[in-house]
Design a protein around this motif. Structure first.
Motif, PDB file in Angstrom:
ATOM      1  N   ASP A   1      -3.115   3.467  -1.703  1.00  0.00           N
ATOM      2  CA  ASP A   1      -3.252   2.912  -3.038  1.00  0.00           C
ATOM      3  C   ASP A   1      -2.647   1.521  -3.005  1.00  0.00           C
ATOM      4  O   ASP A   1      -1.429   1.363  -2.832  1.00  0.00           O
ATOM      5  CB  ASP A   1      -2.526   3.780  -4.068  1.00  0.00           C
ATOM      6  N   VAL A   2      -3.494   0.503  -3.142  1.00  0.00           N
ATOM      7  CA  VAL A   2      -3.074  -0.876  -2.900  1.00  0.00           C
ATOM      8  C   VAL A   2      -2.835  -1.609  -4.209  1.00  0.00           C
ATOM      9  O   VAL A   2      -3.593  -1.477  -5.168  1.00  0.00           O
ATOM     10  CB  VAL A   2      -4.133  -1.609  -2.049  1.00  0.00           C
ATOM     11  N   SER A   3      -1.751  -2.384  -4.218  1.00  0.00           N
ATOM     12  CA  SER A   3      -1.400  -3.197  -5.374  1.00  0.00           C
ATOM     13  C   SER A   3      -0.824  -4.511  -4.887  1.00  0.00           C
ATOM     14  O   SER A   3      -0.291  -4.597  -3.778  1.00  0.00           O
ATOM     15  CB  SER A   3      -0.367  -2.470  -6.244  1.00  0.00           C
ATOM     16  N   THR A   4      -0.939  -5.548  -5.704  1.00  0.00           N
ATOM     17  CA  THR A   4      -0.340  -6.832  -5.340  1.00  0.00           C
ATOM     18  C   THR A   4       1.154  -6.838  -5.616  1.00  0.00           C
ATOM     19  O   THR A   4       1.862  -7.754  -5.213  1.00  0.00           O
ATOM     20  CB  THR A   4      -0.975  -7.986  -6.122  1.00  0.00           C
ATOM     21  N   LYS A   5       1.647  -5.804  -6.290  1.00  0.00           N
ATOM     22  CA  LYS A   5       3.060  -5.766  -6.662  1.00  0.00           C
ATOM     23  C   LYS A   5       3.619  -4.366  -6.479  1.00  0.00           C
ATOM     24  O   LYS A   5       2.967  -3.379  -6.792  1.00  0.00           O
ATOM     25  CB  LYS A   5       3.242  -6.201  -8.119  1.00  0.00           C
ATOM     26  N   ALA A   6       4.840  -4.287  -5.950  1.00  0.00           N
ATOM     27  CA  ALA A   6       5.539  -3.010  -5.817  1.00  0.00           C
ATOM     28  C   ALA A   6       7.032  -3.281  -5.798  1.00  0.00           C
ATOM     29  O   ALA A   6       7.489  -4.217  -5.138  1.00  0.00           O
ATOM     30  CB  ALA A   6       5.114  -2.285  -4.547  1.00  0.00           C
ATOM     31  N   ASP A   7       7.782  -2.489  -6.538  1.00  0.00           N
ATOM     32  CA  ASP A   7       9.240  -2.576  -6.522  1.00  0.00           C
ATOM     33  C   ASP A   7       9.786  -1.353  -5.798  1.00  0.00           C
ATOM     34  O   ASP A   7       9.994  -0.296  -6.387  1.00  0.00           O
ATOM     35  CB  ASP A   7       9.807  -2.648  -7.946  1.00  0.00           C
ATOM     36  N   VAL A   8       9.976  -1.479  -4.496  1.00  0.00           N
ATOM     37  CA  VAL A   8      10.481  -0.383  -3.678  1.00  0.00           C
ATOM     38  C   VAL A   8      11.069  -0.979  -2.403  1.00  0.00           C
ATOM     39  O   VAL A   8      10.549  -1.959  -1.866  1.00  0.00           O
ATOM     40  CB  VAL A   8       9.358   0.617  -3.330  1.00  0.00           C
ATOM     41  N   THR A   9      12.169  -0.438  -1.939  1.00  0.00           N
ATOM     42  CA  THR A   9      12.791  -0.932  -0.709  1.00  0.00           C
ATOM     43  C   THR A   9      11.924  -0.564   0.490  1.00  0.00           C
ATOM     44  O   THR A   9      11.610   0.605   0.701  1.00  0.00           O
ATOM     45  CB  THR A   9      14.198  -0.337  -0.530  1.00  0.00           C
ATOM     46  N   ILE A  10      11.524  -1.574   1.254  1.00  0.00           N
ATOM     47  CA  ILE A  10      10.657  -1.324   2.398  1.00  0.00           C
ATOM     48  C   ILE A  10      11.309  -1.684   3.725  1.00  0.00           C
ATOM     49  O   ILE A  10      10.675  -1.600   4.775  1.00  0.00           O
ATOM     50  CB  ILE A  10       9.315  -2.067   2.266  1.00  0.00           C
TER      51      ILE A  10
ATOM     52  N   GLY B   1       0.832  -1.187   0.000  1.00  0.00           N
ATOM     53  CA  GLY B   1       0.000   0.000   0.000  1.00  0.00           C
ATOM     54  C   GLY B   1       0.871   1.243   0.000  1.00  0.00           C
ATOM     55  O   GLY B   1       1.815   1.343   0.777  1.00  0.00           O
ATOM     56  N   THR B   2       0.573   2.177  -0.888  1.00  0.00           N
ATOM     57  CA  THR B   2       1.322   3.426  -0.966  1.00  0.00           C
ATOM     58  C   THR B   2       0.479   4.558  -0.384  1.00  0.00           C
ATOM     59  O   THR B   2      -0.679   4.743  -0.788  1.00  0.00           O
ATOM     60  CB  THR B   2       1.692   3.757  -2.422  1.00  0.00           C
ATOM     61  N   VAL B   3       1.044   5.288   0.553  1.00  0.00           N
ATOM     62  CA  VAL B   3       0.321   6.380   1.208  1.00  0.00           C
ATOM     63  C   VAL B   3       0.088   7.506   0.208  1.00  0.00           C
ATOM     64  O   VAL B   3       1.019   7.992  -0.437  1.00  0.00           O
ATOM     65  CB  VAL B   3       1.116   6.904   2.423  1.00  0.00           C
ATOM     66  N   ASN B   4      -1.174   7.937   0.083  1.00  0.00           N
ATOM     67  CA  ASN B   4      -1.520   8.961  -0.907  1.00  0.00           C
ATOM     68  C   ASN B   4      -1.953  10.281  -0.280  1.00  0.00           C
ATOM     69  O   ASN B   4      -2.543  11.128  -0.935  1.00  0.00           O
ATOM     70  CB  ASN B   4      -2.605   8.448  -1.856  1.00  0.00           C
TER      71      ASN B   4
END
Length: 303
Positions: free
Chosen positions: A90-99, A33-36
């Motif tokens: 903003d929710v997605s089943t895939k994300a390429d980002v260092t968490i 999930g990406t904070v919007n």
């Protein structure tokens, strides 16, 4: 942070980690999930009146642990579990980002790293139980990871928990070596509140008292401090003034019967940041000379 209870995994485990074993791990991730919005609070429970555990900034990515329920997602943010409003993710089943970092928990068995997000993909390498890797993405319940040797691949999120640093500190109260990088992050985050008014009892973000300020800043990174300056003497471990690192708590006593009367955060170079009772705002002051040098009494390392 140690996430829920131990239980036996059967058929899936034989494919993913070579043998049936008992593991302690969080529920598999659902996605990212990406904070919007400018700031999104992580709550202890799925309601807007529960305790605030941390505050995420716009663009931050969280791990979604459970499907939406009544307008809330259960999430993992910087290795702290809690709830965030679905309206601002903003929710997605895939994300390429260092968490962050991930700690392998397989109760002794090796964990296969795959070339793609599934057991049908070829094996890239394997990880020992207790290994810590960098999580650089999420894909349909699998973490994309980068190992210390530079290999990149995918592991099932069933067998990994997030942790706060590359040493494997999991936010469960265990004292580990201080992370200077995390300390600097705390200092940098605290700096954005420079000039914020001092108000007795203020918990932020629009006003603070001294311990309300330190509590608020640390909570953003998943650490819960006691609410008063005296109470915060029980957080972390004692360090000497000569050993101070950015992010350490510094304490002062200017009178009264309590062991301390004021607290701030050391920023380095002999300076600290605090909600000042002299100028009634968040500001920097000198720890090595003048008034605060004279009333300095203790320091504690929480990280």
């Amino acid at each position: 942070m140690i996430l829920p209870a131990k239980f036996v995994r059967t058929a899936l485990l034989t494919v993913a980690v070579s043998a049936v074993c008992v593991v302690g791990a969080s529920a598999a991730s659902v996605g990212a999930g990406t904070v919007n919005t400018d700031a999104l609070r992580l709550r202890e429970e799925a309601n807007s009146s529960s305790t605030i555990l941390a505050t995420a900034s716009k663009g931050d990515v969280v791990v979604i642990l459970e499907e939406e329920s009544n307008g809330w997602y259960k999430v993992d943010y910087k290795s702290v579990e809690g709830y965030m409003s679905a309206d601002y993710l903003d929710v997605s089943t895939k994300a390429d980002v260092t968490i962050g970092y991930g700690l392998v928990e397989t109760d002794g068995s090796p964990l296969n790293v795959r070339s793609g997000p599934g057991t049908d993909y070829s094996k890239v390498t394997s990880l020992n139980d207790g290994a810590v890797v960098t999580i650089v993405g999420i894909d349909n319940g699998w973490y994309k990871v980068k190992t210390s040797g530079g290999s990149v691949g995918y592991v099932s999120s069933d067998y990994m928990v997030t942790c706060k640093d590359s040493a494997g500190s999991r936010g469960d109260g265990t004292v580990v070596a201080a992370s200077s990088s995390l300390g600097q992050q705390i200092v940098d985050y605290a700096a954005q509140f420079l000039g914020t008014p001092y108000v007795y009892g203020g918990n932020g973000p629009n006003s603070f008292d001294c311990s309300g300020f330190t509590s608020y800043v640390y909570r953003h990174f998943g650490y819960t401090l006691n609410r008063t300056a005296t109470g915060q003497l029980s957080n972390g471990v004692s360090v000497s003034k000569s050993e101070l690192q950015p992010g350490d708590l510094v304490f002062f006593k200017s009178g009264g019967s309590k062991p301390v009367s004021h607290v701030g955060i050391y920023v380095g170079g002999g300076q600290f940041i605090h909600a000042s009772t002299n100028t009634y705002e968040v500001r920097y002051d000198n720890l090595t000379s003048g008034y605060y040098n004279n009333v300095y009494v203790y320091a504690r390392r929480v990280l």
